[in-house]
Design an enzyme around this catalytic site. Sequence first.
Site, mmCIF file in Angstrom:
data_model
loop_
_atom_site.group_PDB
_atom_site.id
_atom_site.type_symbol
_atom_site.label_atom_id
_atom_site.label_comp_id
_atom_site.label_asym_id
_atom_site.label_seq_id
_atom_site.Cartn_x
_atom_site.Cartn_y
_atom_site.Cartn_z
ATOM 1 N N ASP A 181 0.810 -1.227 0.000
ATOM 2 C CA ASP A 181 0.000 0.000 0.000
ATOM 3 C C ASP A 181 0.842 1.275 0.000
ATOM 4 O O ASP A 181 0.457 2.279 0.594
ATOM 5 C CB ASP A 181 -0.975 0.025 1.199
ATOM 6 C CG ASP A 181 -1.767 -1.253 1.284
ATOM 7 O OD1 ASP A 181 -2.264 -1.698 0.235
ATOM 8 O OD2 ASP A 181 -1.879 -1.818 2.382
ATOM 9 N N LYS A 196 2.060 2.092 -5.160
ATOM 10 C CA LYS A 196 2.801 1.611 -6.348
ATOM 11 C C LYS A 196 1.999 1.857 -7.622
ATOM 12 O O LYS A 196 2.551 2.187 -8.666
ATOM 13 C CB LYS A 196 3.097 0.101 -6.215
ATOM 14 C CG LYS A 196 4.033 -0.237 -5.077
ATOM 15 C CD LYS A 196 4.242 -1.729 -4.949
ATOM 16 C CE LYS A 196 3.070 -2.484 -4.388
ATOM 17 N NZ LYS A 196 2.744 -2.217 -2.982
ATOM 18 N N GLY A 206 -4.401 -4.916 -4.531
ATOM 19 C CA GLY A 206 -5.565 -4.129 -4.939
ATOM 20 C C GLY A 206 -5.114 -2.805 -5.494
ATOM 21 O O GLY A 206 -4.283 -2.146 -4.885
ATOM 22 N N HIS A 207 -5.584 -2.451 -6.670
ATOM 23 C CA HIS A 207 -5.253 -1.127 -7.163
ATOM 24 C C HIS A 207 -6.418 -0.523 -7.937
ATOM 25 O O HIS A 207 -7.230 -1.232 -8.507
ATOM 26 C CB HIS A 207 -3.961 -1.123 -7.992
ATOM 27 C CG HIS A 207 -3.892 -2.223 -8.996
ATOM 28 N ND1 HIS A 207 -3.165 -3.372 -8.791
ATOM 29 C CD2 HIS A 207 -4.460 -2.360 -10.205
ATOM 30 C CE1 HIS A 207 -3.304 -4.164 -9.825
ATOM 31 N NE2 HIS A 207 -4.081 -3.576 -10.706
ATOM 32 N N GLN A 215 2.356 -6.016 -2.932
ATOM 33 C CA GLN A 215 2.752 -6.057 -1.511
ATOM 34 C C GLN A 215 4.064 -5.279 -1.263
ATOM 35 O O GLN A 215 4.341 -4.349 -1.990
ATOM 36 C CB GLN A 215 2.857 -7.511 -1.016
ATOM 37 C CG GLN A 215 1.495 -8.205 -0.890
ATOM 38 C CD GLN A 215 1.035 -8.880 -2.163
ATOM 39 O OE1 GLN A 215 1.800 -9.531 -2.840
ATOM 40 N NE2 GLN A 215 -0.236 -8.739 -2.504
HETATM 41 P P1 IMP Z 1 -1.973 -12.872 2.354
HETATM 42 O O1 IMP Z 1 -1.095 -12.314 1.298
HETATM 43 O O2 IMP Z 1 -3.445 -12.735 2.048
HETATM 44 O O3 IMP Z 1 -1.604 -14.272 2.744
HETATM 45 O O4 IMP Z 1 -1.751 -12.008 3.676
HETATM 46 C C1 IMP Z 1 -0.532 -12.031 4.394
HETATM 47 C C2 IMP Z 1 -0.187 -10.669 4.980
HETATM 48 O O5 IMP Z 1 0.130 -9.779 3.909
HETATM 49 C C3 IMP Z 1 -1.337 -10.001 5.753
HETATM 50 O O6 IMP Z 1 -0.773 -9.218 6.795
HETATM 51 C C4 IMP Z 1 -1.958 -9.099 4.722
HETATM 52 O O7 IMP Z 1 -2.637 -8.014 5.311
HETATM 53 C C5 IMP Z 1 -0.722 -8.637 3.960
HETATM 54 N N1 IMP Z 1 -1.012 -8.239 2.579
HETATM 55 C C6 IMP Z 1 -1.271 -9.060 1.521
HETATM 56 N N2 IMP Z 1 -1.475 -8.349 0.392
HETATM 57 C C7 IMP Z 1 -1.330 -7.058 0.746
HETATM 58 C C8 IMP Z 1 -1.388 -5.835 0.002
HETATM 59 O O8 IMP Z 1 -1.614 -5.805 -1.223
HETATM 60 N N3 IMP Z 1 -1.171 -4.698 0.722
HETATM 61 C C9 IMP Z 1 -0.898 -4.705 2.052
HETATM 62 N N4 IMP Z 1 -0.819 -5.813 2.780
HETATM 63 C C10 IMP Z 1 -1.043 -6.987 2.134
#
Ligand code: IMP
Length: 451
Positions: free
Chosen positions: A12, A15, A39-40, A234
């Site tokens: 977040d 990007k 998410g974008h 991420q």
């Molecule tokens: P997962 O990727 O759904 O397995 O989540 C693992 C960790 O990564 C959690 O703390 C999520 O909140 C974080 N996370 C996953 N994708 C994003 C993203 O696009 N932005 C911010 N945090 C993310």
Amino acid sequence: MTVTIVGSQLGDEGKGALVDRWGGDADVVVRYQGGDNAGHTVVEGGEEYKLSLVPSGAVRGKVGVLGNGCVVNPRTLFDEIDGLREKGLDPDVRVARRAHVIMPYHRVLDGIEEEVKAEDESGTEVGTTGRGIGPTYEDKVGRRGVRIGDLADRETLRERLEYVVPQKRALVEDVHGLEIDGTDREDAFDVDALLEEFAEFGERLADGGMTVNCSDFLHHRMQAGDRIMFEGAQGTSIDIDHGNYPFVTSSNPTAGGAAVGSGVGPTVVGQGEVVGIVKAYLSRVGSGPMPTELDGDEQEEALADFIREKGGEFGTVTGRPRRIGWLDLPMLRHASRVSGFTGVAVNHVDVLAGLDELKVAHAYELDGEVIETVPATAEEWARCEPIYREFDTWDEVDWTAVAEAGYDALPEATQTYLAYIAEEVDADVYAVGVGPDREDTVEVVNPYKKQ
Ligand code: IMP
């Protein structure tokens, strides 16, 4: 020529704005890890598109590739593609045959595992996005995954499912002691139903000529002179290897992931530009340590609320309010080293305007020692006390005018803050984000035009 965009913090960082801006100079935009946990929002021609899987470049007529390092949920993929088609677009999306498929049982297991951890005293609940990311990567590494290439061959797909589904069923029923039959989980563990639905996705992918041998495809595009953008999702501190494990995602958002997750050699990625995207403060969705978090007392919480509201700090995928903290330099130094940043883009500096105080963690104190980069374990990280530096604050200005006028029009205190970051991470400032829209960016260097 390649440009790799990497999140420097916890995801977040904004990007999308830079992918959007510089992606206009690329021909092919490639995601190399993650799935629909990202998410974008893309704004094009006055329309807003919320995407989690389709690379944003595909909205702008570029080729969007989901590389072999991605995990792909075909339901999300086709929902997004159909949504774009309804709005009159014709996105060109290619999916690596080596990419793994997120199956419905992966999502169910993601939810169950989080619930189990939440009830456990160990406090290891990650706060995942619930999209089945971790369980899918587990199956990839366990050599029991279903790949995009398998969807094209009904017999192979049946074999894969007949092997793996009973194991998943046993995990839910025997290990977790939960019911499947007669519940809303049932369809996710029904081999015939899965076979029908996913073989159909396979046909759709084949009919649309959407699957590629990713390395080969990108190699030929580059030979033909195309410019590639690698779009990291991420961020570094939630990288499976370099983040604060276990509060991480299950892939490598760092720049090395661009090579492994696409089949383009590290020398090629390394000859290009690697731009770290930095948010001017910190936000985190999900659990895990955050030494600079603003949650110490009422005053800090009020400041966090102010920044959260002003910066719109609510998860794009989950809607969860994000935790807020001061900028953390140990985290940024680590990010820059792991990915080899050639430049950085610092976003959201407008959100910090008008504050009474502005702090940055320059280093940490850990068990009586001063350290300048992050420790390797989450437990040590949780014990780190930030050593702060204070900076002059800046006032609210007409940011749109600043974006038009250029870097020198930024308030002096902002320039001091940016110069400090650049010096500490040993990379030049390529861009400064001063507002939510694509135009609200002060561009110093366009990485495609640098060489
Ligand atoms: P997962 O990727 O759904 O397995 O989540 C693992 C960790 O990564 C959690 O703390 C999520 O909140 C974080 N996370 C996953 N994708 C994003 C993203 O696009 N932005 C911010 N945090 C993310």
